[in-house]
Design a protein around this motif. Structure first.
Motif, PDB file in Angstrom:
ATOM      1  N   LEU A   1       0.844  -1.189   0.000  1.00  0.00           N
ATOM      2  CA  LEU A   1       0.000   0.000   0.000  1.00  0.00           C
ATOM      3  C   LEU A   1       0.886   1.249   0.000  1.00  0.00           C
ATOM      4  O   LEU A   1       1.648   1.460   0.947  1.00  0.00           O
TER       5      LEU A   1
ATOM      6  N   GLY B   1       1.696  -5.046   2.383  1.00  0.00           N
ATOM      7  CA  GLY B   1       0.383  -4.415   2.455  1.00  0.00           C
ATOM      8  C   GLY B   1       0.537  -3.167   3.290  1.00  0.00           C
ATOM      9  O   GLY B   1       1.165  -2.193   2.868  1.00  0.00           O
ATOM     10  N   LEU B   2      -0.016  -3.150   4.484  1.00  0.00           N
ATOM     11  CA  LEU B   2       0.177  -2.037   5.413  1.00  0.00           C
ATOM     12  C   LEU B   2       1.614  -2.070   5.920  1.00  0.00           C
ATOM     13  O   LEU B   2       2.112  -3.124   6.335  1.00  0.00           O
TER      14      LEU B   2
ATOM     15  N   ARG C   1      -7.198   3.102   4.220  1.00  0.00           N
ATOM     16  CA  ARG C   1      -7.301   2.797   2.789  1.00  0.00           C
ATOM     17  C   ARG C   1      -7.041   1.335   2.475  1.00  0.00           C
ATOM     18  O   ARG C   1      -7.180   0.919   1.320  1.00  0.00           O
ATOM     19  N   LEU C   2      -6.629   0.549   3.468  1.00  0.00           N
ATOM     20  CA  LEU C   2      -6.166  -0.806   3.190  1.00  0.00           C
ATOM     21  C   LEU C   2      -7.275  -1.715   2.677  1.00  0.00           C
ATOM     22  O   LEU C   2      -7.059  -2.508   1.750  1.00  0.00           O
TER      23      LEU C   2
ATOM     24  N   PHE D   1      -7.979  -1.041  -0.944  1.00  0.00           N
ATOM     25  CA  PHE D   1      -6.808  -1.444  -1.723  1.00  0.00           C
ATOM     26  C   PHE D   1      -6.777  -2.959  -1.913  1.00  0.00           C
ATOM     27  O   PHE D   1      -6.512  -3.461  -3.012  1.00  0.00           O
ATOM     28  N   GLN D   2      -7.076  -3.717  -0.861  1.00  0.00           N
ATOM     29  CA  GLN D   2      -7.050  -5.178  -0.965  1.00  0.00           C
ATOM     30  C   GLN D   2      -8.209  -5.710  -1.801  1.00  0.00           C
ATOM     31  O   GLN D   2      -8.050  -6.715  -2.503  1.00  0.00           O
TER      32      GLN D   2
ATOM     33  N   SER E   1       0.838  -5.788  -7.934  1.00  0.00           N
ATOM     34  CA  SER E   1       0.810  -4.336  -7.779  1.00  0.00           C
ATOM     35  C   SER E   1      -0.036  -3.697  -8.883  1.00  0.00           C
ATOM     36  O   SER E   1      -0.002  -4.139 -10.038  1.00  0.00           O
TER      37      SER E   1
END
Length: 405
Positions: free
Chosen positions: A12, A175-176, A275-276, A279-280, A382
């Protein structure tokens, strides 16, 4: 014109607002709510989190000395186990899934076993129930290695909660990210108390300053315009020396820092966490479309080992028909910024450089795990690996397939 460099995993990206100290929240509280768990415990890295877990279990069961882990896993697992004064035992993998082989696991578990480490490698969800059955038969614990699986779910709940305890990594590309960071979770309140007792509570101003600078660098360079410098150039240098271990990031020293995760980095993580989820979800949608195209070529895409689980998609994992085909394709594209990589280069006994921490585990039978290691390939998920570049990878892979015989 050289194309932008794609990172090996779908991390992320940070935004400028994430870095503002007044913008973030309480990472432990917010992450627990996001995972729908009663609480989480923060550590300075995923490896440190594993060491805290092992120390907590060792205090509960001082007569047990062995930890069973997959033979194909991060070398840091072996280093962490050794630094806790415990003996690693290497478990072979299933032929049909990237998961511990139950028969091999039963043969390794004994009255000496402290813990078994099923691993959710690259976001694919392991079958923890099989590990639990083997561990419970000898009175051992189960630690879920979910370092690469923050956000994955099994049976409707977060991974890490089916076993006795679990840990996640907040390292770069996971990720995070807080550049480095770890998260511990546990089902039982008594186990959470034991983890708090064993946790790394002391500060380390030197290490924290270094991580803050590295996090700023990550925020600035983790984008198409900066990744060539931060990732592409070191990768090209390692490949020019034919050092696949360094290229894959598998070259670790013995020292593992342990200290509290700094407050500013926690705030950065809490801000990005908002935002995770979106995003996932986008990553899963993108992966599903590309998985279908790979499978249409007859390629084996690695799936979750646990039925009904919902893994996360930092990469798409392929098991290619032969090691030679994997190596040919990888060497054609690894250094060109197309987002290809290896989860790990070897099974643990084949590195050589980690023999000093393996002990007798180096003699454990790991033939199926070795076959996995020789044929696995990771394609970045990505968003910066656009459709045109993915199409070229697919076309080149299709041309190689007839050579596999």
């Amino acid at each position: 014109m050289r194309l932008p460099t794609v990172p090996p995993t779908a991390g992320l990206p940070l935004q400028f607002g994430d870095l503002l100290p007044w913008r973030g929240g309480d990472l432990a509280r917010d992450l627990a709510a996001w995972l729908q768990l009663p609480e989480v415990q923060l550590e300075c890295s995923g490896t440190s989190a594993l060491m805290v877990a092992l120390r907590a279990l060792k205090a509960l069961e001082p007569g047990r000395s062995e930890v069973v882990a997959p033979a194909y896993t991060c070398p840091l697992v072996a280093l962490a186990i050794a630094q806790c004064g415990l003996q690693l035992r290497l478990c072979d993998l299933r032929a049909d899934a990237l998961d511990l082989d139950p028969r091999a696991l039963r043969g390794l578990c004994s009255a000496k076993t402290l813990a078994v480490l099923p691993t959710h490698l690259c976001g694919r969800v392991a079958d923890v129930d099989q590990a639990l059955a083997c561990a419970r038969a000898v009175g051992a614990y189960v630690i879920e290695d979910a370092a690469q699986a923050l956000g994955a779910r099994n049976g409707g709940e977060s991974v890490g909660m089916r076993g006795d305890l679990g840990f996640f990594s907040l390292a770069v590309g996971k990720g995070l990210s807080t550049f480095e960071g770890g998260v511990l979770v546990a089902r039982e309140a008594s186990m959470r108390a034991a983890l708090r007792q064993a946790g790394a509570s002391g500060s380390s101003p030197g290490w924290e300053l270094r991580r803050c600078v590295e996090l700023l660098g990550y925020a600035a360079l983790y984008r198409p315009s900066g990744l060539g410098l931060a990732y592409g150039r070191p990768l090209a240098q390692a490949l020019s020396r034919r050092d696949w271990v360094e290229a894959a990031g598998d070259d670790f020293g013995d020292f593992i820092p342990q200290h509290a995760l700094g407050r500013w980095r926690q705030r950065v993580g809490a801000s990005a966490l908002r935002r995770l989820g979106a995003f996932q979800r986008e990553a899963q949608q993108r992966a599903m479309g590309r998985v279908a195209r790979l499978q249409a070529l007859g390629l084996e895409v690695v799936a979750d080992a646990a039925a009904g689980a919902q893994g996360v998609w930092p990469v798409i994992l392929l098991r290619l028909p032969s090691g030679q085909l994997r190596d040919d394709f990888l060497q054609s594209h690894w250094g060109d910024g197309s987002g290809l990589s290896l989860p790990f280069v070897y099974v643990l006994p084949d590195y050589g450089r980690y023999d000093h921490v393996l002990g007798t585990a180096g003699g454990d039978a790991v033939s199926r795990a070795r076959d996995w290691a020789q044929r696995l390939l990771a394609i970045s998920n990505s968003p910066w690996l656009d459709d045109s570049r993915f199409d070229r990878l697919l076309s080149d892979l299709q041309r190689l397939l007839p050579r596999s015989g």
